[in-house]
Design a protein around this motif. Sequence first.
Motif, PDB file in Angstrom:
ATOM      1  N   TRP A  91       0.849  -1.195   0.000  1.00  0.00           N
ATOM      2  CA  TRP A  91       0.000   0.000   0.000  1.00  0.00           C
ATOM      3  C   TRP A  91       0.878   1.235   0.000  1.00  0.00           C
ATOM      4  O   TRP A  91       1.541   1.475  -1.013  1.00  0.00           O
ATOM      5  CB  TRP A  91      -1.113  -0.073   1.050  1.00  0.00           C
ATOM      6  CG  TRP A  91      -0.770  -0.183   2.504  1.00  0.00           C
ATOM      7  CD1 TRP A  91      -0.966   0.764   3.455  1.00  0.00           C
ATOM      8  CD2 TRP A  91      -0.227  -1.323   3.198  1.00  0.00           C
ATOM      9  NE1 TRP A  91      -0.566   0.288   4.681  1.00  0.00           N
ATOM     10  CE2 TRP A  91      -0.105  -0.970   4.561  1.00  0.00           C
ATOM     11  CE3 TRP A  91       0.200  -2.587   2.807  1.00  0.00           C
ATOM     12  CZ2 TRP A  91       0.413  -1.841   5.528  1.00  0.00           C
ATOM     13  CZ3 TRP A  91       0.723  -3.457   3.755  1.00  0.00           C
ATOM     14  CH2 TRP A  91       0.813  -3.076   5.099  1.00  0.00           C
ATOM     15  N   LEU A 120       5.101   0.013   2.136  1.00  0.00           N
ATOM     16  CA  LEU A 120       4.530  -0.721   3.261  1.00  0.00           C
ATOM     17  C   LEU A 120       4.076  -2.051   2.675  1.00  0.00           C
ATOM     18  O   LEU A 120       3.425  -2.080   1.622  1.00  0.00           O
ATOM     19  CB  LEU A 120       3.331   0.001   3.867  1.00  0.00           C
ATOM     20  CG  LEU A 120       3.564   1.383   4.458  1.00  0.00           C
ATOM     21  CD1 LEU A 120       2.369   1.791   5.326  1.00  0.00           C
ATOM     22  CD2 LEU A 120       4.834   1.446   5.267  1.00  0.00           C
ATOM     23  N   TRP A 138       5.110   2.308   9.651  1.00  0.00           N
ATOM     24  CA  TRP A 138       4.174   2.965   8.741  1.00  0.00           C
ATOM     25  C   TRP A 138       4.926   3.972   7.884  1.00  0.00           C
ATOM     26  O   TRP A 138       6.141   4.067   7.918  1.00  0.00           O
ATOM     27  CB  TRP A 138       3.038   3.615   9.534  1.00  0.00           C
ATOM     28  CG  TRP A 138       2.077   2.621  10.121  1.00  0.00           C
ATOM     29  CD1 TRP A 138       2.040   1.267   9.895  1.00  0.00           C
ATOM     30  CD2 TRP A 138       1.008   2.907  11.036  1.00  0.00           C
ATOM     31  NE1 TRP A 138       1.008   0.704  10.613  1.00  0.00           N
ATOM     32  CE2 TRP A 138       0.360   1.684  11.304  1.00  0.00           C
ATOM     33  CE3 TRP A 138       0.531   4.072  11.633  1.00  0.00           C
ATOM     34  CZ2 TRP A 138      -0.743   1.610  12.163  1.00  0.00           C
ATOM     35  CZ3 TRP A 138      -0.553   4.006  12.481  1.00  0.00           C
ATOM     36  CH2 TRP A 138      -1.194   2.776  12.744  1.00  0.00           C
ATOM     37  N   ALA A 139       4.148   4.779   7.159  1.00  0.00           N
ATOM     38  CA  ALA A 139       4.728   5.504   6.030  1.00  0.00           C
ATOM     39  C   ALA A 139       5.791   6.524   6.410  1.00  0.00           C
ATOM     40  O   ALA A 139       5.923   6.927   7.565  1.00  0.00           O
ATOM     41  CB  ALA A 139       3.630   6.177   5.235  1.00  0.00           C
ATOM     42  N   ARG A 171       2.690  10.724  12.407  1.00  0.00           N
ATOM     43  CA  ARG A 171       3.276   9.748  11.475  1.00  0.00           C
ATOM     44  C   ARG A 171       3.519  10.360  10.095  1.00  0.00           C
ATOM     45  O   ARG A 171       3.277  11.513   9.865  1.00  0.00           O
ATOM     46  CB  ARG A 171       2.340   8.554  11.346  1.00  0.00           C
ATOM     47  CG  ARG A 171       0.951   8.860  10.803  1.00  0.00           C
ATOM     48  CD  ARG A 171       0.176   7.542  10.616  1.00  0.00           C
ATOM     49  NE  ARG A 171      -1.150   7.735  10.083  1.00  0.00           N
ATOM     50  CZ  ARG A 171      -2.259   7.897  10.807  1.00  0.00           C
ATOM     51  NH1 ARG A 171      -2.196   7.925  12.117  1.00  0.00           N
ATOM     52  NH2 ARG A 171      -3.424   8.043  10.219  1.00  0.00           N
ATOM     53  N   ASP A 172       3.976   9.497   9.200  1.00  0.00           N
ATOM     54  CA  ASP A 172       4.139   9.817   7.778  1.00  0.00           C
ATOM     55  C   ASP A 172       5.141  10.949   7.529  1.00  0.00           C
ATOM     56  O   ASP A 172       4.844  11.912   6.802  1.00  0.00           O
ATOM     57  CB  ASP A 172       2.784  10.174   7.127  1.00  0.00           C
ATOM     58  CG  ASP A 172       1.743   9.069   7.260  1.00  0.00           C
ATOM     59  OD1 ASP A 172       2.113   7.944   7.655  1.00  0.00           O
ATOM     60  OD2 ASP A 172       0.558   9.339   6.965  1.00  0.00           O
ATOM     61  N   TYR A 221      -6.250   4.673  -2.758  1.00  0.00           N
ATOM     62  CA  TYR A 221      -5.885   5.579  -1.665  1.00  0.00           C
ATOM     63  C   TYR A 221      -4.383   5.844  -1.689  1.00  0.00           C
ATOM     64  O   TYR A 221      -3.637   5.257  -2.465  1.00  0.00           O
ATOM     65  CB  TYR A 221      -6.306   4.981  -0.306  1.00  0.00           C
ATOM     66  CG  TYR A 221      -6.280   6.020   0.794  1.00  0.00           C
ATOM     67  CD1 TYR A 221      -7.120   7.129   0.735  1.00  0.00           C
ATOM     68  CD2 TYR A 221      -5.389   5.921   1.851  1.00  0.00           C
ATOM     69  CE1 TYR A 221      -7.073   8.108   1.713  1.00  0.00           C
ATOM     70  CE2 TYR A 221      -5.345   6.897   2.836  1.00  0.00           C
ATOM     71  CZ  TYR A 221      -6.192   7.989   2.748  1.00  0.00           C
ATOM     72  OH  TYR A 221      -6.141   8.962   3.719  1.00  0.00           O
ATOM     73  N   SER A 222      -3.968   6.732  -0.760  1.00  0.00           N
ATOM     74  CA  SER A 222      -2.571   7.022  -0.477  1.00  0.00           C
ATOM     75  C   SER A 222      -1.837   7.572  -1.706  1.00  0.00           C
ATOM     76  O   SER A 222      -0.995   6.913  -2.299  1.00  0.00           O
ATOM     77  CB  SER A 222      -1.880   5.767   0.064  1.00  0.00           C
ATOM     78  OG  SER A 222      -0.838   6.148   0.917  1.00  0.00           O
TER      79      SER A 222
HETATM   80  C1  FRU Z   1      -2.354   5.773   4.763  1.00  0.00           C
HETATM   81  C2  FRU Z   1      -1.961   5.326   6.146  1.00  0.00           C
HETATM   82  C3  FRU Z   1      -0.762   6.125   6.626  1.00  0.00           C
HETATM   83  C4  FRU Z   1      -0.071   5.183   7.552  1.00  0.00           C
HETATM   84  C5  FRU Z   1      -0.390   3.829   6.952  1.00  0.00           C
HETATM   85  C6  FRU Z   1      -0.615   2.733   7.932  1.00  0.00           C
HETATM   86  O1  FRU Z   1      -2.704   4.752   3.908  1.00  0.00           O
HETATM   87  O2  FRU Z   1      -3.031   5.435   7.044  1.00  0.00           O
HETATM   88  O3  FRU Z   1      -1.091   7.348   7.233  1.00  0.00           O
HETATM   89  O4  FRU Z   1       1.288   5.458   7.571  1.00  0.00           O
HETATM   90  O5  FRU Z   1      -1.536   3.981   6.154  1.00  0.00           O
HETATM   91  O6  FRU Z   1      -0.770   1.516   7.298  1.00  0.00           O
END
Ligand code: FRU
Length: 488
Positions: A68, A97, A143-144, A264-265, A419-420
Amino acid sequence: CALGGAPTPTPEPTPPDTRPEGTFTDRWTLQEALQIPADAEKTAQTTMPLITSWPQGAQKTLPDQWVWDTWPLKTEDMQIATVRAADGTPYYVLVHLSVDDSVLPGARHDLATLRYSYSTDGRSWQPGGYLFPEGVVLGSRNWAGSALLKADGGVEVYYTATGERNEGPVQGPSSVLERQQVGDVQGALTADGQLVPQSGSGFPNEGGIGFEQRIALADGVKAEVVNGRVVFSGTWKHRVILRADGTLYQTVAQSDAGPLYGFRDPWAFRNPADGKRYVLFTGNMGGLKSQQTCQPEDLGDAAFRAGLGALNAEMPLHNGAIGLAVETAPGAWKLLNPLLTARCVNQELERPHLVMKGGQVYLFFSSHIGKFAPYGDLRDRGEEGLYGFVGDSLRGDYTPLNRGGLVLNTPLTQRYQSYSYDVLPGGLTTLFVDVPGIGNQDISVVSTLPPEQQRAVFGGTLGKTLRIDISGSSTSLVSELNYGQIIP
Ligand code: FRU
């Protein structure tokens, strides 16, 4: 001034302090967010093509893995980086991820591990394996984040260390870590070793697994091409560089009501305007969540506020923020005021990142339908989309792009298909295939399906890259490229 006495000078309004370390925080106001077009008004400018098929099995971005959130190795000045082979061939690198695809899609966040892939054309990707094959990896899962190739060949990976476990040194290959992590999700393993989410399709919350998030940095290696493969030589050194402070940014303990907080991220870059190194990240406004209230500046101007209906008590439980931190000395990082907050508008401003164009700063992030605050039809207007703002500096007085900030939305008949989003130089925008297989149903249906079905409706792979045109305060979707393409 009138008769007698010394004239009282009218105080000059103090201009907002918009230096990067300044106090000004822009708001994504309710008034602005309600400008997101209603469904009937959404157009091809923002609506992504329907995903009707996607690579499966061995054709996925990583065979045998769900993938993802993904990001390319970049230079500090926000360009796509290349690692050169001895013969000069450029290699691109993606970090993902990932989790074994025997895991149910909804449980992937609980086991996320970083893997990488590499490519010579920026479209077809070869699996590189674990990014951190051995040594100390922080968090019970990762995570990201983002990854930089520095001018001296050194690599920095910024990531989210999630979960209280493994904060201290844990030795051994990540595959061992993954098994330990499965064991961490109490009572959620089936006899055949598969992880079943306890409830809901997203975070299988409250299952004996922690959600504390810290921003970590791993460095100490160099990227090289050896026998046609990108490898990281040296030993990764991991450390936590940023923690939520409770004042500017909410801590896990302060997340006492409503949806889960974020810290995060991390997205690292050098700001061309001052040459300093910064990290953008996903956060929430500091303070106890249950004590927060909607403030006038969160809502809109006086005329808008005068016309507001009753405010739902759950609105202030949505207090997303885009955080900023600066490197004050090599290796030392300091939290700064958020760049943008969205109290009473949205809970999660995920994976924030920048694109610089025409002297303007474009700030992008992803958010979910269900993370908009409950007010009027805001949740119907909001999508599993890409949102963006434009400002004339990093701590700009940002203006929402298009209408209300909506840059890309999923098709209305398949709202959870992707998404993402990650906008790269040239407007190339990567995304992952989420759950196109549920068509028009709500995301909550996924966890009610039998395990095989849950896997079948999920993509877990990079989708076709989209190209958006960015100009002034608007964007438009122009074309669809190849799966996982990062180079035009
Ligand atoms: C977005 C998210 C990020 C996080 C990750 C966790 O897809 O929610 O904010 O780092 O997924 O899996």
